[in-house]
Design a protein around this motif. Structure first.
Motif, short mmCIF file in Angstrom:
data_model
loop_
_atom_site.label_atom_id
_atom_site.label_comp_id
_atom_site.label_asym_id
_atom_site.label_seq_id
_atom_site.Cartn_x
_atom_site.Cartn_y
_atom_site.Cartn_z
N ASP A 13 26.09 96.24 54.13
CA ASP A 13 27.06 95.67 54.77
C ASP A 13 27.51 96.73 55.80
N ALA A 14 27.84 97.98 55.20
CA ALA A 14 28.75 98.99 55.72
C ALA A 14 27.60 99.86 56.89
N GLY A 15 26.29 99.44 56.70
CA GLY A 15 25.26 100.21 57.37
C GLY A 15 25.29 101.77 57.00
N ILE A 16 25.33 101.93 55.71
CA ILE A 16 25.22 103.40 55.11
C ILE A 16 23.81 103.56 54.59
N SER A 17 23.43 104.66 55.21
CA SER A 17 22.04 104.90 54.79
C SER A 17 21.80 106.22 54.33
N PHE A 18 20.69 106.42 53.76
CA PHE A 18 20.45 108.22 53.08
C PHE A 18 19.08 108.48 53.27
N ASP A 19 19.02 109.95 53.54
CA ASP A 19 17.70 110.56 53.74
C ASP A 19 16.49 110.38 52.62
N TYR A 20 17.33 110.34 51.36
CA TYR A 20 16.48 110.54 50.19
C TYR A 20 17.10 109.60 49.04
N CYS A 21 16.03 108.64 48.21
CA CYS A 21 16.50 107.71 47.36
C CYS A 21 15.75 107.80 45.98
N ILE A 22 16.27 107.91 44.93
CA ILE A 22 15.67 107.96 43.76
C ILE A 22 16.33 107.11 42.57
N GLY A 23 15.48 106.09 42.05
CA GLY A 23 15.86 105.08 41.14
C GLY A 23 15.44 105.39 40.11
N VAL A 24 15.90 104.74 38.76
CA VAL A 24 15.35 104.87 37.37
C VAL A 24 15.50 103.58 36.68
N SER A 25 14.04 103.04 36.34
CA SER A 25 14.00 101.68 35.75
C SER A 25 14.55 100.44 36.79
N ALA A 26 15.56 99.81 36.30
CA ALA A 26 15.94 98.59 37.01
C ALA A 26 16.52 99.12 38.48
N GLY A 27 17.03 100.45 38.21
CA GLY A 27 17.62 100.93 39.40
C GLY A 27 16.48 101.19 40.58
N SER A 28 15.20 101.58 40.16
CA SER A 28 14.20 101.63 41.10
C SER A 28 13.84 100.44 41.81
N GLY A 29 14.02 99.46 41.05
CA GLY A 29 13.60 98.03 41.78
C GLY A 29 14.86 97.55 42.73
#
Length: 287
Positions: A29-45
């Motif tokens: 909603d706020a248009g916030i993006s990142f250069d690198y994203c890493i997720g774990v378990s359900a967080g990766s989905g």
């Protein structure tokens, strides 16, 4: 002096991840993006939906799709051997012809780097893979990152069996720093004062995972590794390197909770927590 990339780290936690689903939707909603994203378990989905720009998609997995007996429970366990129906969630529902498909093309074209954490079932060590392990309708990387030992079978990637990444690197801030991030936004699935205790039911997991002795060892060390993860997060926060989101209210949802109202409340809490910290976050990102 180069500050490095801005990274996003999303913890897993099963059904507790409705909280990070709310914050991720608020980012959209706020248009916030990142250069690198890493997720774990359900967080990766959940991260995959965020990178695909699909606001509300994660919420449906916590409030609508949970009503299918194939999502979670004895029927899934008896049919697939998995308490969580990973093939149903990240296969049938998520594929192009599924009921709630991931927009794979948008996900792949998003310029942000993406990684998911998995635990090698043979070595008991964490490993990290990105989009190179994914293709249309093949989301085994997310399945592997979500395959909780005892209640799920391991998932094979390139012929190697893997379990849930949360077992060995639940909050991978060190990995994000190693990948060149100078600032991190971290979304936790637990309250700030959470301390993981040693895993109970040793006889059960030792028997069920006897083919993977290093996984048994990892389960026994999990509380030590997790609590060190938390110390790292708050140390980085004190240094001004990390901005941390953690639920501002006590979380009463468990990893295996299947209660629509509770999930929606946790998602809404994520939205509220973002709203309350939005200005501080934006100042952190600009600095």
């Amino acid at each position: 002096m180069e500050q490095g990339k801005i990274g996003l780290v999303v913890e897993g936690g099963g059904m507790k991840c409705a909280y990070n689903a709310g914050i991720l939707d608020a980012f959209l909603d706020a248009g916030i993006s990142f250069d690198y994203c890493i997720g774990v378990s359900a967080g990766s989905g959940n991260l995959a939906s965020y990178l695909a720009g699909q606001r509300g998609r994660n919420l449906r997995f916590f409030t609508e799709h949970i009503h299918s007996p194939r999502y979670f429970g004895l029927k899934s366990l008896m049919k697939t051997g998995d308490l969580f129906g990973l093939q149903y969630i990240y296969g049938e529902l998520t594929c192009a012809e599924g009921q709630d498909p991931l927009d794979f093309n948008v996900f792949m074209k998003n310029p942000a780097e993406y990684e998911a954490v998995v635990t090698n079932a043979l070595t008991g060590k964490p490993e990290y893979f990105g989009r190179e392990m994914m293709k249309q309708d093949d989301y085994r990387l997310i399945m592997a990152s979500s395959a909780i030992p005892v209640v799920c079978h391991p998932v094979e990637l390139n012929g190697v069996p893997y379990f849930d990444g949360g077992l060995t690197d639940a909050i991978p801030v060190r990995r994000a720093l190693e990948q060149g991030c100078g600032k991190l936004v971290v979304i936790l699935s637990k309250n700030r004062d959470y301390v993981r205790k040693p895993q109970g039911m040793r006889r059960l997991y030792s028997r069920v995972c006897r083919s993977y002795p290093n996984i048994v060892d990892a389960i026994e060390r999990r509380h030590i590794v997790y609590n060190e993860n938390m110390k790292d997060v708050f140390s980085l926060e004190r240094q001004g390197i990390a901005f941390v989101f953690a639920a501002s209210e006590r979380i009463h949802v468990g990893t295996y909770s299947i209660k629509e109202d509770a999930e929606r409340e946790l998602y809404d809490l994520g939205l509220r927590d973002f709203a309350q910290q939005r200005e501080q976050l934006q100042a952190f990102l600009r600095a």
